[in-house]
Scaffold this motif. Structure first.
Motif, short mmCIF file in Angstrom:
data_model
loop_
_atom_site.label_atom_id
_atom_site.label_comp_id
_atom_site.label_asym_id
_atom_site.label_seq_id
_atom_site.Cartn_x
_atom_site.Cartn_y
_atom_site.Cartn_z
N PHE A 55 0.82 -1.21 0.00
CA PHE A 55 0.00 0.00 0.00
C PHE A 55 0.86 1.26 0.00
O PHE A 55 0.53 2.25 -0.66
CB PHE A 55 -0.93 0.02 1.22
N ALA A 58 2.18 2.26 -3.42
CA ALA A 58 1.11 2.72 -4.31
C ALA A 58 0.66 4.13 -3.94
O ALA A 58 0.48 4.99 -4.82
CB ALA A 58 -0.08 1.75 -4.23
N PHE A 59 0.49 4.40 -2.65
CA PHE A 59 -0.03 5.71 -2.24
C PHE A 59 1.03 6.81 -2.31
O PHE A 59 0.70 7.97 -2.58
CB PHE A 59 -0.65 5.63 -0.84
N SER A 61 3.33 6.87 -4.59
CA SER A 61 3.36 7.16 -6.03
C SER A 61 2.20 8.06 -6.43
O SER A 61 2.36 8.98 -7.25
CB SER A 61 3.31 5.86 -6.83
N LEU A 62 1.01 7.81 -5.85
CA LEU A 62 -0.15 8.65 -6.15
C LEU A 62 0.08 10.07 -5.65
O LEU A 62 -0.20 11.04 -6.36
CB LEU A 62 -1.40 8.07 -5.49
N ALA A 63 0.62 10.20 -4.43
CA ALA A 63 0.85 11.53 -3.86
C ALA A 63 1.86 12.32 -4.69
O ALA A 63 1.78 13.55 -4.78
CB ALA A 63 1.34 11.39 -2.42
N ALA A 122 -3.86 13.28 -6.48
CA ALA A 122 -4.20 12.52 -5.28
C ALA A 122 -5.67 12.57 -4.91
O ALA A 122 -6.14 11.74 -4.13
CB ALA A 122 -3.35 13.02 -4.10
N SER A 123 -6.42 13.54 -5.42
CA SER A 123 -7.83 13.64 -5.06
C SER A 123 -8.59 14.39 -6.16
O SER A 123 -7.99 14.95 -7.08
CB SER A 123 -8.00 14.38 -3.73
N VAL A 161 -7.61 7.20 -7.14
CA VAL A 161 -7.60 6.61 -5.81
C VAL A 161 -8.08 5.15 -5.85
O VAL A 161 -7.50 4.28 -5.19
CB VAL A 161 -8.49 7.43 -4.85
N THR A 164 -5.42 2.96 -7.19
CA THR A 164 -4.33 2.89 -6.21
C THR A 164 -4.67 1.91 -5.10
O THR A 164 -3.82 1.11 -4.68
CB THR A 164 -4.06 4.28 -5.61
N LEU A 165 -5.91 1.92 -4.62
CA LEU A 165 -6.35 0.96 -3.61
C LEU A 165 -6.27 -0.47 -4.14
O LEU A 165 -5.78 -1.38 -3.45
CB LEU A 165 -7.78 1.27 -3.18
N GLY A 168 -2.71 -1.44 -4.35
CA GLY A 168 -2.19 -1.71 -3.01
C GLY A 168 -2.60 -3.09 -2.51
O GLY A 168 -1.78 -3.81 -1.92
#
Length: 297
Positions: A55, A58-59, A61-63, A122-123, A161, A164-165, A168
């Motif tokens: 996780f 993955a997160f 990388s997203l951020a 990220a969002s 997101v 990404t989940l 993860g």
């Protein structure tokens, strides 16, 4: 070369950060990180390691995705429009974002002769939409609007997101199951009571590759489904006729593949048959067009 060096440096930094997080969590929760103790597989410690790296990677990388897009793709964010085309891009994205009920994303242009675009962030309210110079040069205003609607659809649907989940989860299972399977192979086949002999490390690599391939099939399947939803969003925001026209325009070109971290959210893709179809992040353009045409009946 710059893109490769950036990728390597970023991944090293992520590994260092995640390793530090892993040791902090193991100390806080009192979980032993040893692979095995007394010949018994350490389920808790291995699961913690798998979750942190699965996780966490993955997160992170997203951020970092917006920053990476600007550096690796050379995407230039439009702060102040320098011409009428850039002004139109900002106005169109602002209108589509308002229709979709999301915050205004950053808008960027990257240099590539191939028609393509992608969204990342990220969002829903902290995103980036980037289009290639090739897309702006080869498509009409209506077609570009549809492409922008598609990318806004990815953002509004929360695709970054969601994937990404999913990534993860599958990463965690790959890391955990590869170590578990290798442990038992080493004990049962190679008769190593600790489960950490040479057979373990060989088996570990084999299982990581095998489970990684299976995980990629799962992630790509989800990505293809979300592509249909983004097309539907683009049709809703810009008009079904414009969305179909944009996809047909892409059929006649040769889109340049985007870097892996952005490919799932690009407009183009979906070339492959047979087993290759399982590893496509995008459905074939023909399927996407037929889906939009069927929805219009």
């Amino acid at each position: 070369m710059k893109r490769i060096l950036l990728f390597v440096a970023t991944n090293i930094a992520i590994m260092v950060v995640l390793t530090a997080v892993l040791f902090v969590l193991s100390a806080v929760f009192g979980i032993d990180l040893a692979q095995s103790t007394g010949g018994q597989f350490n389920y808790a410690g291995t699961l913690l390691l798998a979750a942190v790296f699965g996780f966490g990677g993955a997160f992170i990388s997203l951020a970092m995705s917006k920053w990476m897009a600007k550096r690796s793709m050379g995407a230039q964010v439009i702060e102040r429009p320098s011409n009428s085309q850039e002004a139109w891009l900002l106005q169109t994205v602002q209108r589509l974002a308002r229709q979709a009920g999301i915050g205004m994303p950053e808008v960027a242009i990257f240099h590539s002769p191939a028609p393509n675009a992608f969204a990342t962030g990220a969002s829903k309210n902290n995103a980036l939409v980037a289009v290639s110079t090739g897309l702006l040069q080869t498509m009409s205003a209506d077609e570009v609007e549809a492409v922008l609607g598609h990318e806004i659809g990815h953002i509004a649907n929360g695709d970054m997101v969601t994937l990404t989940l999913i990534q993860g989860v599958v990463n965690t299972f790959v890391i955990f199951l590869a170590r578990l399977a290798a442990f038992f192979v080493d004990r049962v086949i190679f008769r190593n009571q600790d489960g950490r002999g040479p057979g373990y490390f060989i088996s570990w690599i084999v299982f990581e590759i095998l489970f990684g391939v299976l995980a990629s099939i799962v992630v790509c399947w989800f990505s293809r489904q979300r592509e249909f939803r983004a097309d539907a969003a683009g049709a809703h925001l810009a008009g079904r006729r414009k969305m179909i026209a944009a996809l047909r325009r892409l059929q006649g070109g040769q889109p340049e593949p985007l870097p892996e971290q952005f490919s799932a959210f690009g407009i183009a893709g979906g070339v492959g048959q047979g087993l290759r179809h399982l590893f496509m992040t995008h459905p074939p353009l023909g399927e996407r067009i037929r889906a939009l045409e069927a929805a219009d009946r």
